[in-house]
Design an enzyme around this catalytic site. Structure first.
Site, mmCIF file in Angstrom:
data_model
loop_
_atom_site.group_PDB
_atom_site.id
_atom_site.type_symbol
_atom_site.label_atom_id
_atom_site.label_comp_id
_atom_site.label_asym_id
_atom_site.label_seq_id
_atom_site.Cartn_x
_atom_site.Cartn_y
_atom_site.Cartn_z
ATOM 1 N N ASP A 90 0.843 -1.191 0.000
ATOM 2 C CA ASP A 90 0.000 0.000 0.000
ATOM 3 C C ASP A 90 0.879 1.242 0.000
ATOM 4 O OD1 ASP A 90 0.737 -0.615 2.771
ATOM 5 O OD2 ASP A 90 -0.547 1.068 3.310
ATOM 6 N N GLU A 143 -0.041 -0.648 5.829
ATOM 7 C CA GLU A 143 0.990 -0.049 6.687
ATOM 8 C C GLU A 143 0.862 1.459 6.755
ATOM 9 O OE1 GLU A 143 4.681 1.753 8.037
ATOM 10 O OE2 GLU A 143 3.781 1.978 6.040
#
Length: 429
Positions: free
Chosen positions: A75, A136
């Site tokens: 991500d 994250e």
């Protein structure tokens, strides 16, 4: 060296904000495909309780060989195309660097790990575990909770967390310290409603002025953070961070002085730092001639791993409550909280990394800290206390991660991938 895989990944806007679920899912599928093709066994998506999937894979090593966990995340931070020189979702070469959101953090690190594995003949000399997180950047914590509930999925002797980088381009660096975090929301109230400044200004207690006075107590004249009861005299024992280089990395304007009574390294890695992250108050465009009855601020606190983050946050709450002037009513609410992390030992994995970095970069490995928290390091250490956790990566200051025009230096990428491959070889020898 081509960067086709990185270009394909950058083209997917995998922001874990709920608005990019299709791209996030497509990226997870692509990560599964890439690591499977690289030779990792049993690569699959594993759901976490935050609604995103972590990509896991495991190839057992030869009898008696150590297992190395390789971590990255797929991500990325959001990106406003209007702020970029070129599209954030198209890997673009410019002046020898590769630009795009995630080019360094962390898709560049992900592809770096892929490159290292591809360069080694099968069977690999060590066991390999792949862990690629999907949330994250949004700090949702799903992977950390998965580590707690199913620690066997993450069992390894050495854990290489590729979500960091070098203190300076060409200087091989391992991050050995992460500061903890603790933010609070402070609300100041002084009146039932705003009052006309012409009628009441001068005697009416201004909530915004009270808040400003409170926030001003968080720094002394030297710029050191001054939270009552919180030690601000730490010293950093690793690599130096020269003032001129820091000023350039942080884009400090000419003539503006740096903060702190110690070295830059002391200030950013070994001491607490309180930062006013945001203030709720009327904007200039919406201003009226009124004394404000209420004002709010979000204050962030970073603390070195030697200090307990929860205690530091409590001290910040008490400090702000005690700093209120004029009997103003103050409410301080704890928000985020994360404990810092420090490398606890330097064993076989550290030695192998040092040798590999020296070979690849032609320079000795240095130790640096990092201001940001990575809670996963603590969660992995708790689940597997005997494991060595080492933080490295392709990032360096010129990458400008999280900002517009994030970029990657191809040579830094190549050297880091080579070092990881050499490290795996040495650990399996």
């Amino acid at each position: 060296m081509t960067f086709e895989d990185l270009a394909h990944l950058v083209a997917l806007p995998s922001v874990a904000d709920g608005a990019h679920e299709v791209a996030l899912s497509a990226t997870a599928d692509e990560v599964v495909r890439l690591f499977s093709q690289a030779g990792v066994d049993d690569v699959r998506r594993v759901p976490t309780d935050d609604g995103t999937d972590t990509v896991l894979g495991h190839s057992p090593g030869p009898e008696g060989a150590p297992t190395v966990l390789l971590y990255s995340h797929y991500d990325v931070q959001p990106a406003d195309p209007a702020e970029w020189t070129s599209s954030p979702w198209e890997l673009t070469e410019r002046d020898g660097r590769l630009y795009g959101r995630g080019a360094a953090d962390c898709k560049g690190n992900l592809v770096m790990l892929l490159t290292a594995l591809r360069s080694l003949p099968k069977p690999w000399p060590v066991g390999v575990r792949i862990v690629c997180e999907g949330s994250e950047e949004m700090s949702k914590g799903g992977l950390g909770r998965l580590v707690g509930t199913d620690p066997g999925l993450f069992a390894a002797d050495v854990m290489l967390v590729a979500d960091s980088g070098n203190i300076e381009r060409g200087v091989p660096t391992v991050t050995t310290s992460l500061r903890g975090t603790g933010s609070v929301l402070v609300t100041v109230r002084t009146m039932a409603s705003p009052g006309h400044s012409g009628s009441y200004g001068g005697a009416a207690p201004d909530a915004l002025a009270a808040l400003i006075a409170m926030l001003a107590t968080l720094r002394d004249q030297a710029g050191d953070t001054t939270v009552t009861g919180l030690d601000n005299s730490g010293r950093w024992a690793g690599a130096d961070y020269p003032e001129d280089r820091f000023a350039g990395d942080a884009r400090v304007l000419p003539g503006v002085r740096l903060l702190g009574s110690g070295s830059v390294a002391d200030s950013v890695w070994a001491r607490p730092a309180a930062t006013v992250l945001a203030i709720d108050a009327p904007s200039i465009a919406d201003a009226t001639a009124a004394v404000q009855h209420e004002a709010r601020a979000l204050v962030g606190l970073r603390v070195p791993p030697s200090q307990d983050a929860a205690r530091a946050q409590r001290l910040l709450v008490a400090h702000l409550e005690g700093a209120a002037p004029w009997g103003a009513q103050v409410t301080v609410e704890p928000r985020t909280l994360g404990q810092g992390w420090a490398l606890t030992g330097r064993g076989r994995g550290y030695d192998a990394l040092a040798h590999a970095m020296r070979t690849s970069f032609g320079a000795d490995l240095v130790e640096a800290g990092q201001g940001g928290a990575i809670p996963l390091c603590n969660e992995l250490q708790t689940a597997h206390p005997e494991a060595e956790i080492l933080l490295i990566g392709v990032e360096e200051p010129a990458c400008h991660i999280h900002a517009a025009d994030e970029s990657l230096d191809p040579e830094e990428f190549r050297r880091t991938a080579q070092a990881v491959a050499l490290m795996l070889q040495e650990l399996g020898s």
